[in-house]
Design an enzyme around this catalytic site. Sequence first.
Site, short mmCIF file in Angstrom:
data_model
loop_
_atom_site.label_atom_id
_atom_site.label_comp_id
_atom_site.label_asym_id
_atom_site.label_seq_id
_atom_site.Cartn_x
_atom_site.Cartn_y
_atom_site.Cartn_z
N GLY A 75 -7.74 -31.44 29.78
CA GLY A 75 -6.83 -31.91 28.75
C GLY A 75 -7.21 -33.30 28.27
O GLY A 75 -7.95 -34.04 28.94
N CYS A 76 -6.70 -33.67 27.11
CA CYS A 76 -7.09 -34.95 26.49
C CYS A 76 -6.61 -36.15 27.31
O CYS A 76 -7.37 -37.06 27.61
CB CYS A 76 -6.59 -35.00 25.05
SG CYS A 76 -4.85 -34.59 24.84
#
Lengths: 341, 341, 341, 341
Positions: free
Chosen positions: B146-147
């Site tokens: 995930g970012c």
Amino acid sequence: MNVALVGVTGYSGMILYQLLQQHPEVAAIRLFGHPDSQTQPLEEAVPNFIGDQTPIEPLDPAVILADCNLIFFATSAGVTTELAAPFIAADFPVIDLSGDYRLQDPQVFTKWYHKPAPAVSALQQSHYGLAEFANAAGHSYIANPGCYATATLLGLAPLVQQHLIAPDSIIVDAKSGTSGAGKKLATSTHFSQTNENLQLYKVNQHQHIPEIMQQLKVWDQNVPAIQFTTTLLPITRGIMSTIYAKTDANAEQLAGAFAATYAALPFVRVLPNGQMPNLKEVVGTNFCDLGVSYNPATQTVMVVSVIDNLIKGAAGQALQNFNQYFGFAATDGLQLATWLP
Amino acid sequence: MNVALVGVTGYSGMILYQLLQQHPEVAAIRLFGHPDSQTQPLEEAVPNFIGDQTPIEPLDPAVILADCNLIFFATSAGVTTELAAPFIAADFPVIDLSGDYRLQDPQVFTKWYHKPAPAVSALQQSHYGLAEFANAAGHSYIANPGCYATATLLGLAPLVQQHLIAPDSIIVDAKSGTSGAGKKLATSTHFSQTNENLQLYKVNQHQHIPEIMQQLKVWDQNVPAIQFTTTLLPITRGIMSTIYAKTDANAEQLAGAFAATYAALPFVRVLPNGQMPNLKEVVGTNFCDLGVSYNPATQTVMVVSVIDNLIKGAAGQALQNFNQYFGFAATDGLQLATWLP
Amino acid sequence: MNVALVGVTGYSGMILYQLLQQHPEVAAIRLFGHPDSQTQPLEEAVPNFIGDQTPIEPLDPAVILADCNLIFFATSAGVTTELAAPFIAADFPVIDLSGDYRLQDPQVFTKWYHKPAPAVSALQQSHYGLAEFANAAGHSYIANPGCYATATLLGLAPLVQQHLIAPDSIIVDAKSGTSGAGKKLATSTHFSQTNENLQLYKVNQHQHIPEIMQQLKVWDQNVPAIQFTTTLLPITRGIMSTIYAKTDANAEQLAGAFAATYAALPFVRVLPNGQMPNLKEVVGTNFCDLGVSYNPATQTVMVVSVIDNLIKGAAGQALQNFNQYFGFAATDGLQLATWLP
Amino acid sequence: MNVALVGVTGYSGMILYQLLQQHPEVAAIRLFGHPDSQTQPLEEAVPNFIGDQTPIEPLDPAVILADCNLIFFATSAGVTTELAAPFIAADFPVIDLSGDYRLQDPQVFTKWYHKPAPAVSALQQSHYGLAEFANAAGHSYIANPGCYATATLLGLAPLVQQHLIAPDSIIVDAKSGTSGAGKKLATSTHFSQTNENLQLYKVNQHQHIPEIMQQLKVWDQNVPAIQFTTTLLPITRGIMSTIYAKTDANAEQLAGAFAATYAALPFVRVLPNGQMPNLKEVVGTNFCDLGVSYNPATQTVMVVSVIDNLIKGAAGQALQNFNQYFGFAATDGLQLATWLP
């Protein structure tokens, strides 16, 4: 009440002038610039005051001492020190929005402001006007707190006063819009640089750190230091201080402490149930909104404190001090609508 | 190399498609939508791809297994679980940009994602593709991080791997632009609400927390939990993770640890001398820029980590994994110019 | 191909340098500053080029004439005039992104630029490189058009070339992001001033007006003047020219004229069916998107033309001219992905 | 004075409620929602009204007719038509901020609003409350003008009333912030779509065009049509109408016409000497600022008109009509400070 205002051309001064115009107890506002300046109509000096011909006169202490009841300094760092002496000497009421007289210790001043401190006697008579926790009545020199200091201290007060957190664990991740940096042109506030960006600045060196520490130590001598970060946001108005500390208290105790501290204070709103404030909800007003969240997994309390940096963090709090000094109602001149949307 | 891409209509998928078009080893890109969808030219589905008539076909595993070398899923949470089974069964290479297969423990998945977990066997064969610290070669199911997790883990890696911080003192104050929330309309991303605002969301409940914890525990089993806050910024692109932790190390040791960890890695740039990165300098690129600052007054290290959430935090890292899987050069397809100004 | 670039520290120069790095026919880029400057590594002069040690050398014509194939000037108004003489004397290829050599008439130059014009002979040999309607091959001095001029001329070309509008009825309401004003600090581009604002500037006095007029008169000598307004937007990148003119043509004739003019040109996209372009869809690219709408109630055609001011309006068009001069493919170095979202 | 307000949850209603709270002649404000709604405290319906427990009651005409002096409708298109009948029947004063009763011709209404028109008798008794050029006294049904119409008509009034322009040459390039589109979620106002973008919408189809035409024809029957473009800006508040027309008048005559028209009107400020207004200077206020520029090269006059769309373009003008209706001072409740910076 006749008031004098020095520094109407800056952002805080502009806002203060507008608030004073709506204050029910203010009869006249006289505007002043540097003693060496030429008289100029306001609309020439600040074009957005279209049609306002009020003169900005060169500062003349004798006139003010004779005709006014109080003087506001909304001037840059160092300027009040240069100009305030006759008023201090006359014990004439001053509300000073600059940082010149906030720190009682001249050595601390010099360390953080990188310039010589004002006279010790003046520093020590100065009243630090954090309006929710001090009363300006009877103090003729009122040092209005800094914007970051206001947001941060209101968020920390219940925790530190009631010893609810580990005193060496305070971390403040503060964010500010660009108006806090004033009108002066700088690369960091050039639109093409600021827009769609986040920029940290003055890491562990912001000049509001020592006034926060000075006040925290009044509340709890055991706070050794704070970690304090400032990030420039691509917005114009508003500050958010996100505060973290380790705590042994639980969620109910924390909520109770905030509720008890602020229940009777009109400008601090504690949000219920761990709800977090949005910055925009306070912009345009004198409110400080607080959200409190306890994380049992880390035994950490997070407090989010939001203010309008130019109102609650400057001109609005100056009016709170003005109201306290003269015994006016706390909310006089400060019943401001939010700007939403 | 022929690749399949599911989910080109979302933000990550759009970027991934553009990056793949410039990748020197990609011969053809086939686009797919949900198996129940109708074939549609790309420019109709995503109007800004003016003139691009590439069809988005209904997903047909048999075609892909026969004609393609790898499939990317740039789909919403839950969709990969629904669609990936034939590829997992065939041991066909998948790079999955969604969160469906990042967590090895199905109970943790259910707790944070509020839905049933994929099959345990699939979860445990999945490779967590944090590209700087893992090698996708030989792993047919690659879960792209995930970012927020990417920015945070790259900022924490040297500190946790080398045991330089108190493991229970980690605080992450993360901020993201709105593109991280995707195309879906929501009040919090309505322009009139987001603009000139800061909004906290999912306080201590963000679904990237467990994947960060899972990876931190690989590096140091003693990290019990992290404090993790997410604030929505009035910008479109970019994440800044501001990380704080207590440390016994000094500035030189900290700088040394970061330098040693990242010296040979092309996409992580450690800034010298406590200098802090600006968010904008990485937007448009696959870089993660890191600034490290030690405060002796609080014995706290602050790390500021910035990435483009849709490139390094999604499509760009997916290409890093693609390059690793096939043994291409690490920077193939990823030599991107910054967008400044 | 070895190229020289003067002015990499400005916004256009930064972009041009990045584009040249990806150009398939460019082997080496040498960077130059003013002849009086000191050699400095690029990353010191422009901090966001982290790690790029390419020296910016003081300009030395002899070196360039010997070692390079072409020189780009991405310099401020007036600087090219000062520096270009040796290259003009040697008939060495120059692509000049400044406005110094765009106007053939020295009196017009002086009127609009408020400074002495370059030599007449040089002005008249200069090629106005509006890439869609001129071919730079064989012209050693190429004056790259201004950003507003590019957007406006591409929007007007079919109408004026084919005499579809009343020549005295052209009104251009143009809007630009702040990057068009460059890095120089100014009150109008101070973030607190620009943000949430619209500001008109240089009303009927913008220096791109005469180059637009010069080109329009080439297409139709009967155009007497244009109304041209420039509004500063609170965005960083992009120009929108909204163009109005009275017409006797109908919607089909207008659509046909645009389609015929631009069908074969890779960087101009005419949207179908009166659809209007969004500014953001071209930012980051070399495209000019055009929307055409006919209003029978007013017999007015509206054309909306959008470009990235620093790419199609500066560095990208410079590469188009570069490709034309050397006979490279039109799209070499210019296949750029949009930045959406 | 007791007033009723329907529609406090929308943007115009929120602002109107705040303005009414500060109006010196308003004793009580009662809030109403749809007749089918449940009573709800304001702070629940609109979270930013923290602490305001005023109930939003289901609309009950009998109660309002008995207890209130006037009703404001700040409701969406179509809703006033549905709810206003009992008030019209009773000849009870209504100020309607929606567009339902602005157009006198039901066929025009149906053409532009795409729905059946209210009853003809009601339409024709409605007073179009363009406050600078009409007096609401004696009119029980007051249709408050649209935001675009207000900005545009105030910019055009001197030109059209005094026949200073060619009546078939009017072009309006209008730009608006997103708050004009209200709270409803839409792709065009999704932050990732709006930010750093310009989007045209409703080209020649905006529903404010017919009310502008209706009023222009009152002033000069010879105006056949106007060209009217609306562009969505990446800002929240404010409208700029940039107006162009061919003129035989010279700069002095034009300046004189504007000065004479607006000299005595407190909320319209004509800037001197061709100076152009900045949008930001009116946001937060009820002012309309006008700049007038004559271009002899094109014999074109440009007028730039800026307002706050939710104040002068909605709630503020509603208060002007309220003041006119009851004979209060024109500026009661409308002395608002600008939001600068």
